[in-house]
Design a protein around this motif. Structure first.
Motif, PDB file in Angstrom:
ATOM      1  N   PHE A 189       0.808  -1.208   0.000  1.00  0.00           N
ATOM      2  CA  PHE A 189       0.000   0.000   0.000  1.00  0.00           C
ATOM      3  C   PHE A 189       0.853   1.275   0.000  1.00  0.00           C
ATOM      4  CE2 PHE A 189      -1.564   3.659   2.155  1.00  0.00           C
ATOM      5  CZ  PHE A 189      -2.646   3.937   1.357  1.00  0.00           C
ATOM      6  N   SER A 190       0.593   2.166  -0.926  1.00  0.00           N
ATOM      7  CA  SER A 190       1.132   3.536  -0.901  1.00  0.00           C
ATOM      8  C   SER A 190       0.486   4.291  -2.040  1.00  0.00           C
ATOM      9  CB  SER A 190       2.649   3.514  -1.095  1.00  0.00           C
ATOM     10  OG  SER A 190       3.123   4.798  -1.456  1.00  0.00           O
ATOM     11  N   SER A 191      -0.044   5.484  -1.721  1.00  0.00           N
ATOM     12  CA  SER A 191      -0.673   6.274  -2.787  1.00  0.00           C
ATOM     13  C   SER A 191       0.381   7.016  -3.615  1.00  0.00           C
ATOM     14  CB  SER A 191      -1.613   7.303  -2.160  1.00  0.00           C
ATOM     15  OG  SER A 191      -0.850   8.237  -1.399  1.00  0.00           O
ATOM     16  N   GLY A 192       1.573   7.204  -2.997  1.00  0.00           N
ATOM     17  CA  GLY A 192       2.622   7.986  -3.652  1.00  0.00           C
ATOM     18  C   GLY A 192       2.541   9.468  -3.297  1.00  0.00           C
ATOM     19  N   ARG A 193       1.616   9.797  -2.387  1.00  0.00           N
ATOM     20  CA  ARG A 193       1.485  11.226  -2.053  1.00  0.00           C
ATOM     21  C   ARG A 193       2.715  11.750  -1.314  1.00  0.00           C
ATOM     22  NH1 ARG A 193      -3.421  14.047   1.351  1.00  0.00           N
ATOM     23  NH2 ARG A 193      -2.118  15.642   2.288  1.00  0.00           N
ATOM     24  N   ARG A 194       3.240  10.946  -0.380  1.00  0.00           N
ATOM     25  CA  ARG A 194       4.436  11.385   0.378  1.00  0.00           C
ATOM     26  C   ARG A 194       5.577  11.724  -0.578  1.00  0.00           C
ATOM     27  NH1 ARG A 194       3.813  11.962   5.193  1.00  0.00           N
ATOM     28  NH2 ARG A 194       4.295  10.107   6.382  1.00  0.00           N
ATOM     29  N   ALA A 218      11.000   6.616   0.290  1.00  0.00           N
ATOM     30  CA  ALA A 218       9.635   6.627   0.821  1.00  0.00           C
ATOM     31  C   ALA A 218       8.736   5.561   0.198  1.00  0.00           C
ATOM     32  CB  ALA A 218       9.012   8.010   0.601  1.00  0.00           C
ATOM     33  N   ALA A 219       9.242   4.827  -0.787  1.00  0.00           N
ATOM     34  CA  ALA A 219       8.404   3.787  -1.420  1.00  0.00           C
ATOM     35  C   ALA A 219       8.074   2.696  -0.407  1.00  0.00           C
ATOM     36  CB  ALA A 219       9.136   3.185  -2.614  1.00  0.00           C
ATOM     37  N   ALA A 220       6.923   2.064  -0.584  1.00  0.00           N
ATOM     38  CA  ALA A 220       6.526   0.944   0.284  1.00  0.00           C
ATOM     39  C   ALA A 220       6.942  -0.339  -0.430  1.00  0.00           C
ATOM     40  CB  ALA A 220       5.027   0.979   0.515  1.00  0.00           C
ATOM     41  N   VAL A 221       7.956  -0.993   0.123  1.00  0.00           N
ATOM     42  CA  VAL A 221       8.631  -2.086  -0.583  1.00  0.00           C
ATOM     43  C   VAL A 221       8.324  -3.421   0.079  1.00  0.00           C
ATOM     44  CG1 VAL A 221      10.875  -2.942  -1.355  1.00  0.00           C
ATOM     45  CG2 VAL A 221      10.475  -0.482  -1.180  1.00  0.00           C
ATOM     46  N   PHE A 263      12.401   5.144   5.345  1.00  0.00           N
ATOM     47  CA  PHE A 263      11.121   5.333   6.038  1.00  0.00           C
ATOM     48  C   PHE A 263      10.743   4.027   6.718  1.00  0.00           C
ATOM     49  CE2 PHE A 263       9.096   9.413   4.823  1.00  0.00           C
ATOM     50  CZ  PHE A 263      10.141   9.912   4.070  1.00  0.00           C
ATOM     51  N   LYS A 264      10.154   4.141   7.887  1.00  0.00           N
ATOM     52  CA  LYS A 264       9.678   2.939   8.591  1.00  0.00           C
ATOM     53  C   LYS A 264       8.180   3.079   8.793  1.00  0.00           C
ATOM     54  CE  LYS A 264      11.433  -0.174  10.034  1.00  0.00           C
ATOM     55  NZ  LYS A 264      11.420  -1.471   9.327  1.00  0.00           N
ATOM     56  N   LEU A 265       7.446   2.108   8.266  1.00  0.00           N
ATOM     57  CA  LEU A 265       5.988   2.131   8.386  1.00  0.00           C
ATOM     58  C   LEU A 265       5.526   0.997   9.282  1.00  0.00           C
ATOM     59  CD1 LEU A 265       3.161   3.088   7.444  1.00  0.00           C
ATOM     60  CD2 LEU A 265       3.370   1.506   5.532  1.00  0.00           C
ATOM     61  N   ASN A 295       6.693   6.407  10.731  1.00  0.00           N
ATOM     62  CA  ASN A 295       5.267   6.802  10.687  1.00  0.00           C
ATOM     63  C   ASN A 295       4.347   5.594  10.821  1.00  0.00           C
ATOM     64  OD1 ASN A 295       4.871   7.503   7.041  1.00  0.00           O
ATOM     65  ND2 ASN A 295       5.886   5.818   8.052  1.00  0.00           N
ATOM     66  N   ARG A 306      -0.206   8.990   9.336  1.00  0.00           N
ATOM     67  CA  ARG A 306       0.986   9.424   8.609  1.00  0.00           C
ATOM     68  C   ARG A 306       0.887  10.813   8.002  1.00  0.00           C
ATOM     69  NH1 ARG A 306      -2.067   6.519   5.205  1.00  0.00           N
ATOM     70  NH2 ARG A 306      -1.930   6.767   2.938  1.00  0.00           N
ATOM     71  N   ARG A 307      -0.339  11.307   7.795  1.00  0.00           N
ATOM     72  CA  ARG A 307      -0.484  12.640   7.201  1.00  0.00           C
ATOM     73  C   ARG A 307      -0.229  13.764   8.205  1.00  0.00           C
ATOM     74  NH1 ARG A 307       0.116  10.802   2.892  1.00  0.00           N
ATOM     75  NH2 ARG A 307      -1.430   9.610   1.784  1.00  0.00           N
TER      76      ARG A 307
HETATM   77  C1  9Z3 Z   1       6.496   5.085   4.179  1.00  0.00           C
HETATM   78  O1  9Z3 Z   1       6.503   4.821   5.349  1.00  0.00           O
HETATM   79  C2  9Z3 Z   1       5.673   6.235   3.589  1.00  0.00           C
HETATM   80  O2  9Z3 Z   1       5.638   7.303   4.489  1.00  0.00           O
HETATM   81  C3  9Z3 Z   1       4.211   5.818   3.217  1.00  0.00           C
HETATM   82  C4  9Z3 Z   1       3.551   7.056   2.576  1.00  0.00           C
HETATM   83  C5  9Z3 Z   1       4.242   4.653   2.216  1.00  0.00           C
HETATM   84  C6  9Z3 Z   1       3.433   5.403   4.459  1.00  0.00           C
HETATM   85  P1  9Z3 Z   1       1.591   7.494   0.882  1.00  0.00           P
HETATM   86  O3  9Z3 Z   1       2.425   7.047  -0.295  1.00  0.00           O
HETATM   87  O4  9Z3 Z   1       2.219   6.802   2.202  1.00  0.00           O
HETATM   88  O5  9Z3 Z   1       1.654   8.996   1.071  1.00  0.00           O
HETATM   89  O6  9Z3 Z   1       0.171   6.974   0.802  1.00  0.00           O
HETATM   90  N1  9Z3 Z   1       7.283   4.373   3.314  1.00  0.00           N
HETATM   91  C7  9Z3 Z   1       8.119   3.252   3.686  1.00  0.00           C
HETATM   92  C8  9Z3 Z   1       7.339   2.006   3.776  1.00  0.00           C
HETATM   93  C9  9Z3 Z   1       8.172   0.742   3.850  1.00  0.00           C
HETATM   94  O7  9Z3 Z   1       7.900  -0.166   3.117  1.00  0.00           O
HETATM   95  N2  9Z3 Z   1       9.147   0.653   4.713  1.00  0.00           N
HETATM   96  C10 9Z3 Z   1       9.783  -0.640   4.967  1.00  0.00           C
HETATM   97  C11 9Z3 Z   1       9.607  -0.909   6.436  1.00  0.00           C
HETATM   98  O8  9Z3 Z   1       8.963  -0.126   7.139  1.00  0.00           O
HETATM   99  C12 9Z3 Z   1      11.205  -0.720   4.555  1.00  0.00           C
HETATM  100  S1  9Z3 Z   1      12.157   0.722   4.542  1.00  0.00           S
HETATM  101  O9  9Z3 Z   1      10.092  -1.956   6.917  1.00  0.00           O
END
Ligand code: 9Z3
Length: 318
Positions: free
Chosen positions: A67-72, A184-187, A236-238, A264, A269-270
């Protein structure tokens, strides 16, 4: 040791993740972009944005998405450009895009009207109520384009993401401390190796499906230690569970020894993030007043990090 680590991830990348056909062309574009902006003394940021897609079949009907909209990523790109950076925007195909993202909830056809005809051509007029501030946003977008400050690169699958991130890290590694990575990508943490993947669509007539997935190699490790060792690297850590967020962020920082983790929680997160470094922890909070003024949290994140990047550069140079 460093060579060994990079070699083992390189081996995995080429054996188990299909190399995208456009990786050489994209690498050339990124190298020319980095050279031009590096020569102009500009700082450069690689932003990753959007979620990765992991196929379950070679001829893919089904896939696992993050999940990620790409807005960040898209809004941060705008703030980095405002701060004078050149931006490589490595994003998921069709996720939010800088400037255009400000109109993502709008049906373009509802925002246009047919005007009179000029010289035989029909004129199309923008309805300003439907697209507020369009002149300002369009002008900024066109200035950025004219000056060649934004290089968009697309990925869809996890394989494309990993190969393109590696290529960009090797290119930006040549810029030393002037380069920043803003990951910031969700991987996905899990994948199915090409050798284990069924070619054709999985048949439901075979009964319930059990999938076994492998762990994705930790690409942050060779990125920080081998490919771009002098760069300023932010991950980024989600999490969805607030109680483990800061521990996880600290653990990531201790493991990879990069410069900062932006922590976040999905639901908040917003309006709330914590920027964690080896010796600081800064909470960034968007107040109701900020929201009413149209302030975005990415403006605060980018201000915090561009300041830290400037200090990092002067420390490395001095
Ligand atoms: C994030 O945490 C970004 O802030 C979000 C942004 C994906 C939450 P949106 O695109 O959301 O605005 O809707 N990105 C990192 C997410 C991630 O996969 N992190 C991994 C982890 O937390 C590896 S670094 O383990």
């Amino acid at each position: 040791m460093a060579k060994h680590r990079a070699a083992s991830i390189d081996g995995k990348l080429s054996e188990e993740f299909a190399v995208p056909s456009h990786v050489d062309d994209v690498t050339e574009l990124m190298a020319a972009f980095a050279e031009r902006h590096g020569a102009a003394g500009r700082r450069l940021v690689l932003i990753t944005s959007g979620g990765t897609k992991v196929p379950l079949e070679s001829r893919t009907v089904r896939f696992l998405d993050n999940f990620s909209s790409g807005r960040r990523g898209a809004s941060s790109a705008e703030y980095f450009l405002d701060a004078g950076y050149a931006v490589i925007f490595l994003h998921r195909h069709r996720s939010l895009y800088p400037y255009a993202r400000q109109y993502s909830g709008v049906n373009l056809l509802d925002s246009l009207q047919l005007g009179g005809s000029g010289g035989g051509d029909q004129v199309v007029v923008v309805n300003r109520e439907a697209l507020p501030k369009i002149d300002k946003v369009l002008k900024r977008y066109q200035d950025v384009k004219r000056d060649g400050l934004l290089l968009p690169v697309e990925f869809s699958t996890l394989s494309e993401y990993l190969h393109l991130l590696k290529a960009s890290a090797q290119v930006l590694g040549t810029l030393g401390s002037k380069a920043m990575f803003y990951l910031a990508a969700a991987v996905s943490d899990f994948y199915i190796p090409a050798s284990d993947m069924p070619e054709h669509k999985i048949q439901s007539s075979n009964g319930p499906l059990q999938i076994s997935m492998k762990m994705v190699p930790k690409i942050l490790s060779p990125l920080v230690k081998d490919w771009a060792p002098r760069a300023f690297v932010i991950s980024f850590k989600l999490e969805t569970d607030t109680s483990i967020l800061l521990d996880k962020a600290r653990k990531a920082l201790d493991t990879y020894r990069h410069q900062a983790v932006v922590a976040n929680v999905l639901d908040t997160r917003r309006g709330y993030v914590v920027v964690v470094t080896h010796d600081t922890q800064a909470e960034l909070i968007l107040t109701d007043e900020d929201v009413s003024k149209g302030v975005e949290i990415e403006d605060m994140i980018v201000s915090n990090l561009t300041r830290a990047h400037a200090q990092f550069i002067s420390k490395q140079e001095g």
